[in-house]
Design an enzyme around this catalytic site. Sequence first.
Site, PDB file in Angstrom:
ATOM      1  N   LYS A  12      -2.020 -25.891  -2.959  1.00 53.84           N
ATOM      2  CA  LYS A  12      -1.693 -24.445  -3.101  1.00 53.84           C
ATOM      3  C   LYS A  12      -0.314 -24.430  -2.829  1.00 53.84           C
ATOM      4  CE  LYS A  12      -2.698 -19.605  -2.564  1.00 53.84           C
ATOM      5  NZ  LYS A  12      -3.422 -18.885  -3.434  1.00 53.84           N
TER       6      LYS A  12
ATOM      7  N   GLU B 285      -4.227 -24.045  -7.007  1.00 56.08           N
ATOM      8  CA  GLU B 285      -4.570 -22.772  -7.094  1.00 56.08           C
ATOM      9  C   GLU B 285      -3.250 -22.110  -7.213  1.00 56.08           C
ATOM     10  OE1 GLU B 285      -6.975 -20.921  -3.675  1.00 56.08           O
ATOM     11  OE2 GLU B 285      -5.977 -19.036  -4.567  1.00 56.08           O
ATOM     12  N   GLY B 286      -2.953 -21.370  -7.982  1.00 55.20           N
ATOM     13  CA  GLY B 286      -2.056 -20.558  -8.124  1.00 55.20           C
ATOM     14  C   GLY B 286      -1.965 -19.480  -7.096  1.00 55.20           C
TER      15      GLY B 286
ATOM     16  N   GLY C 164      -1.710 -14.971  -6.841  1.00 57.73           N
ATOM     17  CA  GLY C 164      -1.978 -13.859  -7.363  1.00 57.73           C
ATOM     18  C   GLY C 164      -2.144 -14.203  -8.878  1.00 57.73           C
TER      19      GLY C 164
ATOM     20  N   ARG D 268     -18.240 -14.045  -9.255  1.00 54.36           N
ATOM     21  CA  ARG D 268     -19.113 -13.065  -8.896  1.00 54.36           C
ATOM     22  C   ARG D 268     -20.272 -12.736  -9.930  1.00 54.36           C
ATOM     23  NH1 ARG D 268     -14.450  -9.755  -5.760  1.00 54.36           N
ATOM     24  NH2 ARG D 268     -13.460 -11.168  -6.993  1.00 54.36           N
TER      25      ARG D 268
HETATM   26  N1  LIG Z   1     -18.298 -16.537  -6.761  1.00 57.37           N
HETATM   27  C1  LIG Z   1     -18.090 -15.755  -5.840  1.00 57.37           C
HETATM   28  N2  LIG Z   1     -19.310 -15.410  -4.936  1.00 57.37           N
HETATM   29  C2  LIG Z   1     -19.165 -14.817  -3.785  1.00 57.37           C
HETATM   30  N3  LIG Z   1     -18.010 -14.130  -3.626  1.00 57.37           N
HETATM   31  C3  LIG Z   1     -16.681 -14.236  -4.213  1.00 57.37           C
HETATM   32  C4  LIG Z   1     -16.893 -15.270  -5.401  1.00 57.37           C
HETATM   33  N4  LIG Z   1     -15.598 -14.998  -6.208  1.00 57.37           N
HETATM   34  C5  LIG Z   1     -14.900 -14.239  -5.213  1.00 57.37           C
HETATM   35  N5  LIG Z   1     -15.546 -13.870  -4.202  1.00 57.37           N
HETATM   36  C6  LIG Z   1     -15.071 -12.508  -3.237  1.00 57.37           C
HETATM   37  O1  LIG Z   1     -13.997 -12.185  -3.432  1.00 57.37           O
HETATM   38  C7  LIG Z   1     -13.043 -12.541  -2.493  1.00 57.37           C
HETATM   39  C8  LIG Z   1     -11.618 -12.911  -3.317  1.00 57.37           C
HETATM   40  O2  LIG Z   1     -11.775 -14.002  -3.843  1.00 57.37           O
HETATM   41  P1  LIG Z   1     -10.989 -15.140  -4.048  1.00 57.37           P
HETATM   42  O3  LIG Z   1     -10.323 -15.528  -2.297  1.00 57.37           O
HETATM   43  O4  LIG Z   1     -11.376 -16.535  -4.284  1.00 57.37           O
HETATM   44  O5  LIG Z   1      -9.759 -14.733  -4.816  1.00 57.37           O
HETATM   45  P2  LIG Z   1      -8.292 -15.269  -5.143  1.00 57.37           P
HETATM   46  O6  LIG Z   1      -7.896 -14.992  -6.408  1.00 57.37           O
HETATM   47  O7  LIG Z   1      -8.065 -16.475  -4.640  1.00 57.37           O
HETATM   48  O8  LIG Z   1      -7.323 -14.338  -4.086  1.00 57.37           O
HETATM   49  P3  LIG Z   1      -6.008 -14.493  -3.605  1.00 57.37           P
HETATM   50  O9  LIG Z   1      -4.971 -13.931  -4.742  1.00 57.37           O
HETATM   51  O10 LIG Z   1      -5.638 -13.882  -2.136  1.00 57.37           O
HETATM   52  O11 LIG Z   1      -5.631 -16.111  -3.664  1.00 57.37           O
HETATM   53  C9  LIG Z   1     -13.600 -13.658  -1.834  1.00 57.37           C
HETATM   54  O12 LIG Z   1     -13.005 -13.584  -0.274  1.00 57.37           O
HETATM   55  C10 LIG Z   1     -15.008 -13.360  -1.698  1.00 57.37           C
HETATM   56  O13 LIG Z   1     -15.369 -12.477  -0.877  1.00 57.37           O
HETATM   57 MG   LIG Z   2      -6.949 -17.567  -3.295  1.00 53.82          MG
END
Ligand SMILES: Nc1ncnc2c1ncn2[C@@H]1O[C@H](COP(=O)(O)OP(=O)(O)OP(=O)(O)O)[C@@H](O)[C@H]1O
Ligand SMILES: [Mg+2]
Length: 234
Positions: A37, A113-114, A116, A174
Amino acid sequence: MRGLFVTGTDTGAGKSVLSACLLAAMAAAGEPVRAHKPVVTGLAEAPEGPWPADHELLGASCGMAPEEVAPLRFGAPASPHLAAALEGARIEPAELIANARAAGAGPVTLIVEGVGGLLVPLADDYSVADLAGELGLALVIAARPGLGTLNHTLLTLEAARTRGLAVAGVVLGRWPEQPGPLERSNLQTLRRLGEAEILTLPLLPGPEPAAMAAAGAALPWKRWLERQGETGHL
Ligand SMILES: Nc1ncnc2c1ncn2[C@@H]1O[C@H](COP(=O)(O)OP(=O)(O)OP(=O)(O)O)[C@@H](O)[C@H]1O
Ligand SMILES: [Mg+2]
């Protein structure tokens, strides 16, 4: 460098959960996988819900210490260039590139992992897309399944293609067990208009390793890695 670059249509789109599922599936399959990251922000705020901070989740999925996953860490829940500036620091593109290359050195498969979305600045004049291009890794795009995803996903695909970045696939996270008409239509519409492979990742209750590995194993990551270096659909 062998690996994949997980970006998203936005912050919170599901990059970390998707990355962790890929890491868990790869590790379970005996792939020598590592996570990176480039910058993690927002560490001053405790995570809500069952999912830990990005670098902790990624590290736990492949047996790395969180600090090893994310060498640059900031407290403010802001874009990297701002989060750094608020702490009197400055992120240099050369440092980002060197860190990522070190993480992916040797006979390993690197999941980056990028931060945003693709056009978020990591440094003043250096975006997530610039880093992905520099590393030569194909993109896996995490997208939301519901309202708003058509525009966000199609914009991200267009931005990737404009910059000559290979797209391995788009993953709608999700994904409900019983998708409704909106989700089903979004999947069909993106398959019709996206000119990319559009897949889904189930809604998971929390960071349970076996469930994450099973979700990741359903994605065609082996093909994506084998066809690395090709352009267009992998
Ligand atoms: N496949 C999934 N199953 C359940 N919950 C999920 C799933 N994907 C995302 N979420 C929910 O959405 C939230 C945000 O997802 P995630 O942290 O993977 O996003 P991100 O794109 O990595 O965000 P960031 O920009 O902060 O890095 C998670 O904390 C979780 O609550
Ligand atoms: Mg993230």
